[in-house]
Design a protein around this motif. Sequence first.
Motif, mmCIF file in Angstrom:
data_model
loop_
_atom_site.group_PDB
_atom_site.id
_atom_site.type_symbol
_atom_site.label_atom_id
_atom_site.label_comp_id
_atom_site.label_asym_id
_atom_site.label_seq_id
_atom_site.Cartn_x
_atom_site.Cartn_y
_atom_site.Cartn_z
ATOM 1 N N GLU A 1 49.935 -14.769 123.635
ATOM 2 C CA GLU A 1 49.048 -13.987 122.765
ATOM 3 C C GLU A 1 49.803 -12.879 122.043
ATOM 4 O OE1 GLU A 1 45.948 -12.788 125.440
ATOM 5 O OE2 GLU A 1 45.271 -14.861 125.722
ATOM 6 N N GLU A 2 50.725 -12.237 122.744
ATOM 7 C CA GLU A 2 51.492 -11.158 122.125
ATOM 8 C C GLU A 2 52.435 -11.686 121.049
ATOM 9 O OE1 GLU A 2 52.610 -7.586 120.866
ATOM 10 O OE2 GLU A 2 50.937 -7.997 122.207
ATOM 11 N N ALA A 3 52.996 -12.867 121.230
ATOM 12 C CA ALA A 3 53.862 -13.459 120.201
ATOM 13 C C ALA A 3 53.082 -13.658 118.902
ATOM 14 C CB ALA A 3 54.446 -14.785 120.687
ATOM 15 N N ILE A 4 51.878 -14.182 119.032
ATOM 16 C CA ILE A 4 51.044 -14.412 117.846
ATOM 17 C C ILE A 4 50.628 -13.085 117.221
ATOM 18 C CG2 ILE A 4 48.820 -15.326 117.061
ATOM 19 C CD1 ILE A 4 49.260 -17.566 119.211
ATOM 20 N N SER A 5 50.240 -12.137 118.045
ATOM 21 C CA SER A 5 49.845 -10.823 117.541
ATOM 22 C C SER A 5 51.009 -10.137 116.824
ATOM 23 C CB SER A 5 49.355 -9.967 118.715
ATOM 24 O OG SER A 5 49.021 -8.675 118.284
ATOM 25 N N ALA A 6 52.185 -10.188 117.421
ATOM 26 C CA ALA A 6 53.364 -9.569 116.800
ATOM 27 C C ALA A 6 53.694 -10.228 115.465
ATOM 28 C CB ALA A 6 54.558 -9.646 117.748
ATOM 29 N N LEU A 7 53.593 -11.549 115.413
ATOM 30 C CA LEU A 7 53.826 -12.260 114.156
ATOM 31 C C LEU A 7 52.842 -11.786 113.091
ATOM 32 C CD1 LEU A 7 55.211 -14.522 112.506
ATOM 33 C CD2 LEU A 7 53.511 -16.089 113.480
ATOM 34 N N ASN A 8 51.584 -11.692 113.463
ATOM 35 C CA ASN A 8 50.538 -11.294 112.510
ATOM 36 C C ASN A 8 50.695 -9.871 112.011
ATOM 37 O OD1 ASN A 8 49.328 -13.814 112.601
ATOM 38 N ND2 ASN A 8 47.901 -13.230 114.211
ATOM 39 N N ARG A 9 51.286 -8.998 112.821
ATOM 40 C CA ARG A 9 51.458 -7.612 112.373
ATOM 41 C C ARG A 9 52.846 -7.360 111.767
ATOM 42 N NH1 ARG A 9 51.442 -6.907 118.084
ATOM 43 N NH2 ARG A 9 53.440 -6.070 118.780
ATOM 44 N N GLY A 10 53.659 -8.425 111.674
ATOM 45 C CA GLY A 10 54.962 -8.301 111.036
ATOM 46 C C GLY A 10 56.063 -7.798 111.939
ATOM 47 N N SER A 11 55.851 -7.834 113.237
ATOM 48 C CA SER A 11 56.881 -7.424 114.201
ATOM 49 C C SER A 11 57.663 -8.667 114.617
ATOM 50 C CB SER A 11 56.223 -6.757 115.420
ATOM 51 O OG SER A 11 55.557 -5.589 115.039
ATOM 52 N N GLU B 1 59.784 -8.859 117.932
ATOM 53 C CA GLU B 1 58.903 -8.927 119.096
ATOM 54 C C GLU B 1 58.217 -10.292 119.202
ATOM 55 O OE1 GLU B 1 59.105 -6.351 117.010
ATOM 56 O OE2 GLU B 1 59.931 -4.840 118.362
ATOM 57 N N ALA B 2 57.879 -10.885 118.078
ATOM 58 C CA ALA B 2 57.265 -12.217 118.091
ATOM 59 C C ALA B 2 58.225 -13.226 118.714
ATOM 60 C CB ALA B 2 56.884 -12.647 116.678
ATOM 61 N N CYS B 3 59.490 -13.149 118.349
ATOM 62 C CA CYS B 3 60.487 -14.073 118.902
ATOM 63 C C CYS B 3 60.706 -13.829 120.388
ATOM 64 C CB CYS B 3 61.803 -13.939 118.140
ATOM 65 S SG CYS B 3 61.682 -14.448 116.407
ATOM 66 N N PHE B 4 60.786 -12.558 120.775
ATOM 67 C CA PHE B 4 60.978 -12.237 122.191
ATOM 68 C C PHE B 4 59.814 -12.768 123.029
ATOM 69 C CE2 PHE B 4 60.083 -9.375 125.778
ATOM 70 C CZ PHE B 4 61.196 -9.643 126.551
ATOM 71 N N HIS B 5 58.594 -12.504 122.600
ATOM 72 C CA HIS B 5 57.435 -12.927 123.387
ATOM 73 C C HIS B 5 57.255 -14.445 123.368
ATOM 74 C CE1 HIS B 5 56.048 -9.076 124.767
ATOM 75 N NE2 HIS B 5 56.280 -8.581 123.558
ATOM 76 N N ALA B 6 57.654 -15.098 122.291
ATOM 77 C CA ALA B 6 57.613 -16.564 122.274
ATOM 78 C C ALA B 6 58.582 -17.117 123.312
ATOM 79 C CB ALA B 6 57.951 -17.097 120.878
ATOM 80 N N VAL C 1 71.648 -13.095 114.247
ATOM 81 C CA VAL C 1 70.226 -13.298 113.990
ATOM 82 C C VAL C 1 69.711 -12.189 113.087
ATOM 83 C CG1 VAL C 1 67.930 -13.401 115.038
ATOM 84 C CG2 VAL C 1 69.890 -14.379 116.243
ATOM 85 N N GLU C 2 69.014 -12.581 112.034
ATOM 86 C CA GLU C 2 68.313 -11.622 111.186
ATOM 87 C C GLU C 2 66.831 -11.925 111.319
ATOM 88 O OE1 GLU C 2 69.471 -10.710 107.200
ATOM 89 O OE2 GLU C 2 71.534 -11.351 107.592
ATOM 90 N N TYR C 3 66.115 -11.015 111.962
ATOM 91 C CA TYR C 3 64.694 -11.253 112.197
ATOM 92 C C TYR C 3 63.910 -11.120 110.902
ATOM 93 C CZ TYR C 3 65.641 -11.606 117.096
ATOM 94 O OH TYR C 3 66.117 -12.049 118.310
ATOM 95 N N CYS C 4 63.140 -12.162 110.635
ATOM 96 C CA CYS C 4 62.340 -12.226 109.425
ATOM 97 C C CYS C 4 61.126 -13.113 109.707
ATOM 98 C CB CYS C 4 63.157 -12.799 108.266
ATOM 99 S SG CYS C 4 63.707 -14.499 108.555
ATOM 100 N N LEU C 5 60.252 -13.222 108.741
ATOM 101 C CA LEU C 5 59.039 -14.021 108.897
ATOM 102 C C LEU C 5 59.360 -15.466 109.264
ATOM 103 C CD1 LEU C 5 55.973 -14.457 108.658
ATOM 104 C CD2 LEU C 5 56.315 -14.803 106.197
ATOM 105 N N GLY C 6 60.315 -16.079 108.599
ATOM 106 C CA GLY C 6 60.642 -17.481 108.850
ATOM 107 C C GLY C 6 61.115 -17.735 110.273
#
Length: 128
Positions: free
Chosen positions: A21-31, A34-39, A102-107
Amino acid sequence: MPKLASDDWRGWLEYAKGDYEEAISALNRGSFKEACFHAQQSCEKLLKAILIKRGMFIPIHDLMELAREVGVEDPTILNELSKLTIHYYASRYPDATRRAGVEYCLGIAEECVEVMRRLWDTLRECLE
């Protein structure tokens, strides 16, 4: 290592769901970091929950190795998990992102979350 209780896997599964849930939430808020870490964490905890349910614990972070132990044979998923493993380290330490290239970005974040979703879909039956 302490003996595993027969229901210890349930706690791991709950934490895995929280990271999902946190991975999806982080993705949606542009973090994206954090989205990658939680995934990555969701996948790791899901795999460990299944292994614990089977009576074993393997104290590693390598998602591909954990998936093989669970019985995942799909080479595409194994390859994706191998790439997701780096986010356990790269997203947590100041110089690890640079060293890992690694360059964290939306993709990147979308790819990580999609791998997580595919693993959950693949292993859902192991949780019943």
